[in-house]
Design an enzyme around this catalytic site. Structure first.
Site, PDB file in Angstrom:
ATOM      1  N   SER A   1      -3.714   6.877 -11.777  1.00 49.92           N
ATOM      2  CA  SER A   1      -2.546   7.602 -12.290  1.00 49.92           C
ATOM      3  C   SER A   1      -1.493   6.661 -12.848  1.00 49.92           C
ATOM      4  CB  SER A   1      -1.936   8.467 -11.189  1.00 49.92           C
ATOM      5  OG  SER A   1      -2.839   9.476 -10.789  1.00 49.92           O
TER       6      SER A   1
ATOM      7  N   TYR B   1       5.010  10.244 -10.207  1.00 53.29           N
ATOM      8  CA  TYR B   1       3.979   9.369  -9.642  1.00 53.29           C
ATOM      9  C   TYR B   1       3.366   8.501 -10.730  1.00 53.29           C
ATOM     10  CZ  TYR B   1      -0.117   8.172  -6.751  1.00 53.29           C
ATOM     11  OH  TYR B   1      -1.096   7.519  -6.032  1.00 53.29           O
TER      12      TYR B   1
ATOM     13  N   ASN C   1       0.792  -1.222   0.000  1.00 52.14           N
ATOM     14  CA  ASN C   1       0.000   0.000   0.000  1.00 52.14           C
ATOM     15  C   ASN C   1       0.828   1.278   0.000  1.00 52.14           C
ATOM     16  OD1 ASN C   1      -2.658   1.400   0.335  1.00 52.14           O
ATOM     17  ND2 ASN C   1      -1.725   2.027   2.254  1.00 52.14           N
TER      18      ASN C   1
ATOM     19  N   LYS D   1       3.516   4.483 -10.441  1.00 55.74           N
ATOM     20  CA  LYS D   1       2.286   3.696 -10.388  1.00 55.74           C
ATOM     21  C   LYS D   1       2.082   2.900 -11.678  1.00 55.74           C
ATOM     22  CE  LYS D   1       0.579   4.588  -6.274  1.00 55.74           C
ATOM     23  NZ  LYS D   1       0.467   3.534  -5.241  1.00 55.74           N
TER      24      LYS D   1
END
Length: 262
Positions: free
Chosen positions: A144, A155, A91, A159
């Protein structure tokens, strides 16, 4: 609440707040034994205290997910304590708001380390144990990671790596009956996104773009994570599930239907 995870052991990273904490609560409510980590052990202890979980169902560890040794120790401690591992929830993540000409090397590497390297480290440590239990991995990716954003290239890259790592690991470990999936949250009301909710211009943009007209909640993300980790998803692997109120279902063109009625 069903007891889909009774007798199962679930390991979660970045579990002290937001989606991680909601997932921890969901798995605990469904009977799991919990091995949870966060960069701040004190924050994690404070967050889980209201659950009043007995010691034989809970192990908390401080863990910097950018350190492969600490991640390995976290997984090893959980298996040593509970004797098995059935579910891994990756996470941890972070971002940086900047354009490519503005972001320095250190900030870039931090985003990649926290968001992508951490998934590799934990999967590497956990996979032998998950193979023995025919377990599951659920990664927290993001919409994203499916598309690009303005000013979030680091990011997006990190991701996006989680999204395709999820697919690749699913293919590699399907013969061992280990399933690997990811949730891809859209805007979710967590402490990390509070600044977006408080900015009237940003909030108005989201209200305009979100088909369901509101942000998601951590509990809604946790429900999707628990589903993908459970036997209810026994024939699902390699999926990056968008949980975004319909945001990525839209082309973002003008709302022709509403405009025509005006």
């Amino acid at each position: 609440m069903t007891q889909r995870f009774s007798g199962k052991v679930v390991a979660l990273t970045a579990a002290a707040s937001g989606i991680g904490l909601a997932a921890l609560e969901r798995f605990a409510a469904e009977g799991a034994m919990i091995c949870a980590s966060d960069i701040s052990l004190e924050a994690l202890k404070t967050a889980v205290a209201p659950l009043a979980l007995p010691e034989d169902r809970l192990l908390l560890r401080e863990c910097d997910v950018t350190d492969i040794g600490q991640v390995q120790s976290f997984i090893d401690d959980g298996v040593r304590r509970f004797g098995r591992l059935d579910v891994l929830v990756n996470n941890a993540g972070t971002g940086a708001l900047a354009y490519v000409t503005e972001l320095d090397q250190e900030a870039w590497h931090k985003v990649i380390a926290v968001t992508l390297d951490s998934v590799f480290y934990a999967c590497r440590a956990a996979m032998p144990h998950l193979a023995r239990t025919q377990g599951a991995v659920v990664n927290t990716a993001s919409i994203s990671g499916l598309f690009g954003d303005n000013g979030l290239f680091a990011y997006n890259a990190a991701k996006g790596g989680v999204v395709n790592l999820t697919r690749a690991l699913a293919v590699d470990h399907a013969p061992e009956n280990v399933r690997v999936n990811a949730v891809c949250p859209g805007l979710t009301a967590t402490p990390r996104t509070a600044w977006m909710m408080e900015d009237t211009e940003i909030r108005a943009e989201y209200d305009r773009r979100l088909p369901m007209g509101r942000p998601g909640t951590p509990d809604e993300m946790a429900a999707a994570i628990a589903f993908l980790a459970s036997s209810d998803a026994s024939y699902i692997t390699g999926v990056n599930l968008a949980v975004d109120g319909g945001l990525t279902a839209a082309t973002n063109q003008p709302a022709f239907g509403r405009l025509r009625k005006q």
